[in-house]
Design a protein around this motif. Structure first.
Motif, PDB file in Angstrom:
ATOM      1  N   ASN A  18       0.803  -1.223   0.000  1.00  0.00           N
ATOM      2  CA  ASN A  18       0.000   0.000   0.000  1.00  0.00           C
ATOM      3  C   ASN A  18       0.836   1.272   0.000  1.00  0.00           C
ATOM      4  O   ASN A  18       0.319   2.368   0.138  1.00  0.00           O
ATOM      5  CB  ASN A  18      -0.962   0.004   1.200  1.00  0.00           C
ATOM      6  N   GLY A  19       2.162   1.115  -0.121  1.00  0.00           N
ATOM      7  CA  GLY A  19       3.038   2.273  -0.186  1.00  0.00           C
ATOM      8  C   GLY A  19       3.444   2.839   1.157  1.00  0.00           C
ATOM      9  O   GLY A  19       4.245   3.777   1.225  1.00  0.00           O
ATOM     10  N   GLY A  20       2.920   2.284   2.236  1.00  0.00           N
ATOM     11  CA  GLY A  20       3.247   2.793   3.571  1.00  0.00           C
ATOM     12  C   GLY A  20       4.249   1.907   4.283  1.00  0.00           C
ATOM     13  O   GLY A  20       4.556   0.801   3.838  1.00  0.00           O
ATOM     14  N   SER A  22       3.844   0.237   6.886  1.00  0.00           N
ATOM     15  CA  SER A  22       3.213  -0.947   7.467  1.00  0.00           C
ATOM     16  C   SER A  22       2.771  -1.953   6.411  1.00  0.00           C
ATOM     17  O   SER A  22       2.119  -2.949   6.751  1.00  0.00           O
ATOM     18  CB  SER A  22       2.008  -0.535   8.323  1.00  0.00           C
ATOM     19  N   ALA A  23       3.112  -1.711   5.151  1.00  0.00           N
ATOM     20  CA  ALA A  23       2.757  -2.655   4.090  1.00  0.00           C
ATOM     21  C   ALA A  23       3.431  -3.998   4.353  1.00  0.00           C
ATOM     22  O   ALA A  23       4.566  -4.065   4.819  1.00  0.00           O
ATOM     23  CB  ALA A  23       3.170  -2.107   2.733  1.00  0.00           C
ATOM     24  N   ILE A  24       2.724  -5.076   4.047  1.00  0.00           N
ATOM     25  CA  ILE A  24       3.262  -6.411   4.303  1.00  0.00           C
ATOM     26  C   ILE A  24       4.571  -6.613   3.550  1.00  0.00           C
ATOM     27  O   ILE A  24       5.543  -7.160   4.091  1.00  0.00           O
ATOM     28  CB  ILE A  24       2.231  -7.489   3.902  1.00  0.00           C
ATOM     29  N   ARG A  25       4.615  -6.162   2.313  1.00  0.00           N
ATOM     30  CA  ARG A  25       5.834  -6.322   1.517  1.00  0.00           C
ATOM     31  C   ARG A  25       7.005  -5.564   2.149  1.00  0.00           C
ATOM     32  O   ARG A  25       8.128  -6.087   2.219  1.00  0.00           O
ATOM     33  CB  ARG A  25       5.593  -5.813   0.095  1.00  0.00           C
ATOM     34  N   THR A  26       6.757  -4.361   2.627  1.00  0.00           N
ATOM     35  CA  THR A  26       7.810  -3.571   3.272  1.00  0.00           C
ATOM     36  C   THR A  26       8.310  -4.249   4.535  1.00  0.00           C
ATOM     37  O   THR A  26       9.521  -4.317   4.787  1.00  0.00           O
ATOM     38  CB  THR A  26       7.284  -2.166   3.608  1.00  0.00           C
ATOM     39  N   LEU A  27       7.384  -4.775   5.336  1.00  0.00           N
ATOM     40  CA  LEU A  27       7.767  -5.464   6.564  1.00  0.00           C
ATOM     41  C   LEU A  27       8.550  -6.736   6.256  1.00  0.00           C
ATOM     42  O   LEU A  27       9.505  -7.074   6.967  1.00  0.00           O
ATOM     43  CB  LEU A  27       6.520  -5.794   7.387  1.00  0.00           C
ATOM     44  N   LEU A  28       8.162  -7.435   5.185  1.00  0.00           N
ATOM     45  CA  LEU A  28       8.877  -8.647   4.788  1.00  0.00           C
ATOM     46  C   LEU A  28      10.306  -8.321   4.359  1.00  0.00           C
ATOM     47  O   LEU A  28      11.256  -9.009   4.766  1.00  0.00           O
ATOM     48  CB  LEU A  28       8.131  -9.343   3.646  1.00  0.00           C
TER      49      LEU A  28
END
Length: 225
Positions: A18-20, A22-28
């Motif tokens: 989602n660009g934030g 807290s996005a799952i991809r960012t956290l991964l």
């Protein structure tokens, strides 16, 4: 939480990228960095230190003792200690996990070198191998299975412990556990667990594959048997 389905796929789709922060991809991605860098740093430090401990046994006992003390400390305690120096950054998680990795890998390197049969060393000496060449071409290759066994344990442990960093705001996928618990919403918790388990299985599988590629004689021995 009881009224919620275990997994809401629409939430996953909306929050995957989602660009934030807290996005799952960012956290991964953050989780991967904080889990694997300690393993890489730990291996780079443990190899020369382990070789030194194997060569000079008096060095091994105090080194192993110090590492055991560090490993016995709860990860959150070390995170809190380094928080005063490194702040709310990934380094606060990476440095303690590197110390934990050293506690596993230094004994693995020493045990691996200790597993080299004496007649193998003597044969290398008889062939004119100097100490450095003997180490690189004979002893370390024979020690690979033991060292990689320790590396597998260290990698899976690091992947798991990163999640604890969520308590100080640097936990990668562990932040999903905090989010789900605070909102009594199970989907983030399930997503975090599944991704961490898959990451650990993939990493362990790659290390097993690396061991097979680095020790082709083991496959030949099994085939002969």
């Amino acid at each position: 939480m009881n009224d919620e389905p275990l997994v809401r796929w629409d939430w996953i789709a909306r929050n995957w990228d989602n660009g934030g922060p807290s996005a799952i991809r960012t956290l991964l991605e953050s989780h991967v960095v904080m889990a694997l860098l300690p393993v890489v740093f730990g291996l780079l430090i443990a190899l020369p230190l382990g070789v030194a401990c194997a060569r000079w046994r008096r060095l091994y006992q105090p080194t192993a003792g110090l590492m055991n003390v560090v490993y016995s400390l709860p990860s959150l305690v070390l995170f809190s200690i380094f928080l005063s120096f490194t702040g709310l950054t990934q380094s606060t998680v990476i440095i303690p996990l590197t110390l934990f990795t050293l506690a596993i890998l230094i004994p693995a390197v020493v045990d691996g070198l200790g597993s080299v049969p004496e007649h193998v060393r003597q044969s290398a000496v008889a062939m004119g191998f100097r100490p450095l060449r003997r180490l690189l071409q004979v002893e370390l290759p024979v020690a690979v299975p033991v060292v990689l066994g320790g590396l597998r344990v260290a990698t899976v442990s690091s992947i798991s412990l990163v999640s604890v960093g969520a308590l100080i705001g640097q936990g990668g996928l562990g932040n999903l556990f905090i989010d789900g618990w605070q909102r009594q919403f199970p989907t983030p918790i399930v997503v975090g667990i599944v991704l961490i388990v898959l990451f650990a299985i993939l990493s362990d599988g790659l290390l097993v594959l690396a061991q097979r590629l680095l020790t082709p004689w083991s496959r030949a021995r099994r085939s002969a048997a």
